[in-house]
Design a protein around this motif. Structure first.
Motif, short mmCIF file in Angstrom:
data_model
loop_
_atom_site.label_atom_id
_atom_site.label_comp_id
_atom_site.label_asym_id
_atom_site.label_seq_id
_atom_site.Cartn_x
_atom_site.Cartn_y
_atom_site.Cartn_z
N LEU A 82 0.83 -1.21 0.00
CA LEU A 82 0.00 0.00 0.00
C LEU A 82 0.86 1.26 0.00
CD1 LEU A 82 -2.91 -0.85 2.47
CD2 LEU A 82 -3.11 -0.27 0.04
N CYS A 83 2.00 1.19 0.64
CA CYS A 83 2.87 2.35 0.73
C CYS A 83 3.53 2.68 -0.60
CB CYS A 83 3.93 2.13 1.81
SG CYS A 83 4.95 3.58 2.09
N PHE A 84 4.06 1.68 -1.29
CA PHE A 84 4.79 1.99 -2.53
C PHE A 84 3.96 1.90 -3.80
CE2 PHE A 84 6.14 -2.58 -2.12
CZ PHE A 84 5.75 -3.05 -3.37
N SER A 85 2.81 1.23 -3.77
CA SER A 85 2.03 1.05 -5.01
C SER A 85 1.56 2.35 -5.66
CB SER A 85 0.86 0.08 -4.79
OG SER A 85 -0.03 0.57 -3.84
N PRO A 86 1.27 3.43 -4.90
CA PRO A 86 0.88 4.67 -5.59
C PRO A 86 1.98 5.24 -6.49
CG PRO A 86 0.30 4.79 -3.26
CD PRO A 86 1.13 3.56 -3.45
N PHE A 87 3.20 4.82 -6.30
CA PHE A 87 4.33 5.37 -7.06
C PHE A 87 4.74 4.47 -8.22
CE2 PHE A 87 4.89 6.56 -2.51
CZ PHE A 87 4.40 7.85 -2.65
N LEU A 88 3.99 3.40 -8.45
CA LEU A 88 4.27 2.48 -9.55
C LEU A 88 3.58 2.96 -10.82
CD1 LEU A 88 3.69 -0.96 -7.76
CD2 LEU A 88 5.86 0.27 -8.07
N ASP A 89 4.14 2.60 -11.97
CA ASP A 89 3.51 2.93 -13.24
C ASP A 89 2.71 1.75 -13.79
OD1 ASP A 89 5.59 1.23 -13.90
OD2 ASP A 89 6.49 2.54 -15.41
N ARG A 90 2.56 0.72 -12.96
CA ARG A 90 1.77 -0.48 -13.30
C ARG A 90 1.37 -1.15 -12.00
NH1 ARG A 90 7.36 -2.76 -15.77
NH2 ARG A 90 8.42 -1.45 -14.31
N THR A 91 0.61 -2.23 -12.09
CA THR A 91 0.20 -2.91 -10.87
C THR A 91 1.36 -3.75 -10.32
OG1 THR A 91 -0.58 -4.92 -11.97
CG2 THR A 91 -2.17 -3.11 -11.77
N ILE A 92 1.26 -4.09 -9.06
CA ILE A 92 2.29 -4.92 -8.44
C ILE A 92 2.40 -6.27 -9.15
CG2 ILE A 92 2.86 -6.21 -6.33
CD1 ILE A 92 1.80 -3.81 -4.74
N GLY A 143 13.69 5.33 -8.03
CA GLY A 143 12.63 6.33 -8.16
C GLY A 143 11.46 6.07 -7.22
N VAL A 144 11.05 4.82 -7.14
CA VAL A 144 9.91 4.46 -6.28
C VAL A 144 10.28 4.66 -4.81
CG1 VAL A 144 8.40 2.58 -5.52
CG2 VAL A 144 8.88 2.88 -7.96
N LEU A 145 11.43 4.16 -4.40
CA LEU A 145 11.81 4.26 -2.98
C LEU A 145 12.12 5.69 -2.57
CD1 LEU A 145 13.89 1.01 -2.40
CD2 LEU A 145 11.52 1.49 -1.76
N ASP A 146 12.58 6.51 -3.49
CA ASP A 146 12.79 7.93 -3.18
C ASP A 146 11.45 8.58 -2.81
OD1 ASP A 146 14.60 10.28 -3.08
OD2 ASP A 146 13.31 11.00 -4.70
N LYS A 147 10.40 8.23 -3.53
CA LYS A 147 9.07 8.77 -3.23
C LYS A 147 8.53 8.20 -1.91
CE LYS A 147 7.87 9.85 -7.97
NZ LYS A 147 8.37 9.07 -9.07
N VAL A 148 8.80 6.92 -1.65
CA VAL A 148 8.40 6.32 -0.37
C VAL A 148 9.09 7.06 0.78
CG1 VAL A 148 8.52 4.24 1.07
CG2 VAL A 148 7.85 4.05 -1.34
#
Length: 161
Positions: A82-92, A143-148
């Protein structure tokens, strides 16, 4: 004669005890492999942990961290996703299983291991992605973890910038 000094210098390195940083890096690598196995094979985490402890040389591994990451990521999987999925460009589900495991480890460290500086948590995950992931997955993970990190450690991130 010039070969002798370099051979002598290399000898102590073979026998030296790995640094704490190296032990932690090894723990993260083992945890990534165990999480991948858990994700793909669906075995119970306690069986996977036991297999890894029996089948691998754990002398240079921070075993406590290995166990903490493996069990912690499995227990907090929904929260991490839930924490990192908003920053993905696709589904998990569309991500490579290695990338998912790396993102979960990185997110876990950012959310639950406050003693680890956010930059270290991100860098260690990027290194995992470089070693085990697809060619450019380390950039994606970064990129994703930087946003997290900006989300869960806003004060630390803003103080650093």
């Amino acid at each position: 004669m010039s070969d002798t000094p370099s051979q002598n210098q290399a000898e102590p390195k073979k026998n030296r005890k790995p640094s704490l940083t190296e032990q932690r890096r090894s723990a993260r690598q083992m945890a990534l492999q165990a999480l991948y196995q858990w994700q793909v094979a669906g075995q119970p985490v306690n069986e996977i942990e036991a297999q890894f402890r029996v089948n691998n040389d754990m002398n240079g591994v921070d075993v406590k961290l290995f166990s903490q990451l493996l069990r912690g990521v499995v227990e907090a999987r929904s929260e991490l996703d839930l924490c990192f999925s908003p920053f993905l460009d696709r589904t998990i589900d569309e991500l490579d299983p290695v990338e998912v495991s790396v993102l979960r480890i990185g997110s876990f460290e950012l959310m639950h291991r406050m003693e680890v500086p956010y930059r270290v948590a991100i860098n260690e995950s990027v290194e995992l992605a470089k070693v085990f992931g697809a060619t450019e997955s380390h950039r994606y993970v970064n990129g994703v973890l930087d946003k997290v990190a900006q989300k869960v450690r806003a004060a630390e991130v803003s103080a650093r910038r």
